[in-house]
Design a protein around this motif. Sequence first.
Motif, PDB file in Angstrom:
ATOM      1  N   GLY A 207     -27.011 -86.096  70.455  1.00 29.54           N
ATOM      2  CA  GLY A 207     -27.968 -86.670  69.508  1.00 29.54           C
ATOM      3  C   GLY A 207     -29.328 -86.036  69.623  1.00 29.54           C
ATOM      4  O   GLY A 207     -29.492 -84.829  69.526  1.00 29.54           O
ATOM      5  N   GLY A 208     -30.339 -86.863  69.844  1.00 24.72           N
ATOM      6  CA  GLY A 208     -31.715 -86.369  69.918  1.00 24.72           C
ATOM      7  C   GLY A 208     -32.688 -87.518  70.075  1.00 24.72           C
ATOM      8  O   GLY A 208     -33.466 -87.573  71.022  1.00 24.72           O
ATOM      9  N   ARG A 209     -32.623 -88.474  69.164  1.00 18.25           N
ATOM     10  CA  ARG A 209     -33.589 -89.576  69.161  1.00 18.25           C
ATOM     11  C   ARG A 209     -33.610 -90.330  70.481  1.00 18.25           C
ATOM     12  O   ARG A 209     -34.683 -90.645  71.003  1.00 18.25           O
ATOM     13  CB  ARG A 209     -33.253 -90.538  68.008  1.00 18.25           C
ATOM     14  CG  ARG A 209     -34.198 -91.710  67.860  1.00 18.25           C
ATOM     15  CD  ARG A 209     -33.862 -92.522  66.620  1.00 18.25           C
ATOM     16  NE  ARG A 209     -32.523 -93.076  66.683  1.00 18.25           N
ATOM     17  CZ  ARG A 209     -32.223 -94.286  67.180  1.00 18.25           C
ATOM     18  NH1 ARG A 209     -33.204 -95.053  67.652  1.00 18.25           N
ATOM     19  NH2 ARG A 209     -30.986 -94.726  67.197  1.00 18.25           N
ATOM     20  N   LEU A 210     -32.446 -90.620  71.038  1.00 19.10           N
ATOM     21  CA  LEU A 210     -32.358 -91.383  72.281  1.00 19.10           C
ATOM     22  C   LEU A 210     -31.932 -90.520  73.459  1.00 19.10           C
ATOM     23  O   LEU A 210     -31.659 -91.045  74.543  1.00 19.10           O
ATOM     24  CB  LEU A 210     -31.377 -92.551  72.104  1.00 19.10           C
ATOM     25  CG  LEU A 210     -31.727 -93.555  71.006  1.00 19.10           C
ATOM     26  CD1 LEU A 210     -30.644 -94.610  70.886  1.00 19.10           C
ATOM     27  CD2 LEU A 210     -33.078 -94.209  71.284  1.00 19.10           C
ATOM     28  N   ASP A 211     -31.852 -89.218  73.262  1.00 18.38           N
ATOM     29  CA  ASP A 211     -31.403 -88.324  74.326  1.00 18.38           C
ATOM     30  C   ASP A 211     -32.445 -88.252  75.435  1.00 18.38           C
ATOM     31  O   ASP A 211     -33.653 -88.286  75.176  1.00 18.38           O
ATOM     32  CB  ASP A 211     -31.169 -86.924  73.749  1.00 18.38           C
ATOM     33  CG  ASP A 211     -30.444 -86.015  74.714  1.00 18.38           C
ATOM     34  OD1 ASP A 211     -29.211 -86.166  74.845  1.00 18.38           O
ATOM     35  OD2 ASP A 211     -31.104 -85.177  75.344  1.00 18.38           O
ATOM     36  N   ALA A 212     -31.980 -88.154  76.673  1.00 19.70           N
ATOM     37  CA  ALA A 212     -32.908 -88.115  77.815  1.00 19.70           C
ATOM     38  C   ALA A 212     -33.924 -86.989  77.688  1.00 19.70           C
ATOM     39  O   ALA A 212     -35.085 -87.135  78.102  1.00 19.70           O
ATOM     40  CB  ALA A 212     -32.123 -87.976  79.115  1.00 19.70           C
ATOM     41  N   THR A 213     -33.516 -85.856  77.089  1.00 21.02           N
ATOM     42  CA  THR A 213     -34.436 -84.721  76.974  1.00 21.02           C
ATOM     43  C   THR A 213     -35.646 -85.039  76.107  1.00 21.02           C
ATOM     44  O   THR A 213     -36.698 -84.394  76.224  1.00 21.02           O
ATOM     45  CB  THR A 213     -33.715 -83.483  76.407  1.00 21.02           C
ATOM     46  OG1 THR A 213     -33.209 -83.798  75.099  1.00 21.02           O
ATOM     47  CG2 THR A 213     -32.570 -83.053  77.303  1.00 21.02           C
TER      48      THR A 213
ATOM     49  N   LYS B 177     -30.638 -86.360  65.131  1.00 22.57           N
ATOM     50  CA  LYS B 177     -31.124 -85.055  65.612  1.00 22.57           C
ATOM     51  C   LYS B 177     -32.617 -84.884  65.345  1.00 22.57           C
ATOM     52  O   LYS B 177     -33.348 -84.320  66.167  1.00 22.57           O
ATOM     53  CB  LYS B 177     -30.358 -83.913  64.928  1.00 22.57           C
ATOM     54  CG  LYS B 177     -28.833 -84.006  64.992  1.00 22.57           C
ATOM     55  CD  LYS B 177     -28.297 -83.839  66.378  1.00 22.57           C
ATOM     56  CE  LYS B 177     -26.759 -83.810  66.372  1.00 22.57           C
ATOM     57  NZ  LYS B 177     -26.179 -83.723  67.717  1.00 22.57           N
ATOM     58  N   ALA B 178     -33.068 -85.377  64.190  1.00 20.53           N
ATOM     59  CA  ALA B 178     -34.489 -85.259  63.833  1.00 20.53           C
ATOM     60  C   ALA B 178     -35.363 -86.111  64.736  1.00 20.53           C
ATOM     61  O   ALA B 178     -36.598 -85.995  64.688  1.00 20.53           O
ATOM     62  CB  ALA B 178     -34.701 -85.651  62.374  1.00 20.53           C
ATOM     63  N   GLY B 179     -34.739 -86.926  65.573  1.00 16.29           N
ATOM     64  CA  GLY B 179     -35.503 -87.733  66.519  1.00 16.29           C
ATOM     65  C   GLY B 179     -36.244 -86.928  67.563  1.00 16.29           C
ATOM     66  O   GLY B 179     -37.100 -87.467  68.276  1.00 16.29           O
TER      67      GLY B 179
END
Length: 439
Positions: free
Chosen positions: A146-152, A185-187
Amino acid sequence: MNYEEAVAYIEETPKFTKKNSLEHTKECLRRLGSPEKKFKVIHVAGTNGKGSTCAFLTSILREAGYSCGLFTSPHLVKINERFQINEVSIDDDTFLAAFKKVKALSDELVAEGSYHPTYFEMLFLMGMVIFADAGVEYLTLETGLGGRLDATTAVEDPIACVITSISLDHMQYLGNTVEEIAGEKAGIIVPGVPVIYDGNDRAAAEVIRKRAAELNSPAYEVVRQDANVLGNTREGIDFSLNNGYYEKKSGIRHEKTTFHIPFIARYQVMNASLALKTMEVLGDMLTVPVNILQEGIARTRWQGRMETILPGVIVDGAHNEDGICKFVETAAHFQEEYPLTLLFSAVNDKDYVDMIRTICDKIRFRHVVTTQVGGYREVPAEELAQIFKDAGCASTAFSEDIGEAFSMARASKGEDGLLFCVGSLYLVGEIKALINVSD
């Protein structure tokens, strides 16, 4: 605790933890001394192509003389592959030292009644410690899921955000439509920070553009039409960009700069174009001459994505609908010139029946060999072989043993053909491990 015990501990982590919030990850970083603030970060998300794009960016930065880190997932053979410093995987001692720091923090959190870091969170935190201790100047950071909630995304001040190809995958976590997945992903987009994105899927592109506008983030779209493919052989692909930035004036003529990538799959042109656009956007911060950009692209190495591991033997971790379609595109290009052999395996949480039908609909194989990977998620090799038969493949064989299956496939390839090993990153990892041992 030694290296082997540290790896075993991390592998056991999913059994006693749960997904944590980004605030938890940020708190962990603060308690580790904010290592992520000691280098500049290019953050990369997407369904397919994000690892390759990271590799192109890292190679360019290295050719330009910068010290750089690369954080990616998953690993193919050894967990250390997830952490590269100047394009070399870290050694066991470096891994263990970072693990001990993160393990000590984890123990403190649990003792306080807080949550233990997740599997991916532990690796991410270790990575930030590793790269800070190494003194890298730039880090190319690939999201996990994902992105929005990803640790990175706990890294709050990247210098650029890059979003690669988006398609339907991990739908149980990210959403049932391309638009929903694009929203996740746009997160990674940060207010005011430039975002460079793959605009080929118009629905996904619209979501990214809208989010960038909401955050006043400059948005730069890259599409396939931005590149002209000049040649596609077993040695790689030559292409130019329809971009004045990469044109030079010679008298009254405009000459386009030509780039060479050492991969045979055309989709890598898009990933290279995203990397080049990122370097263009960061031009005020990173002044990299065109010849260095050319060298960086040409010298890029990336495991498991249309990677030639032996003469005429290519491994590709395509494992979802979009990845398989791109594999088919590449194989179709070469099947008129070479007889093709396929070694295939898949895991049971992928739509492997549709994957096989997509492959057989467009590609004619001299021979297909199936095997099984993925432990509890494995699909029996015999079942996969039968699906290929039902899809019209006349010559098939199977073996539950990957080493035997690989030997069978190599023998079928002959001196005149190409062998593609496709369907799962697990398969790629197993084959690369075999190559390291036997070749």
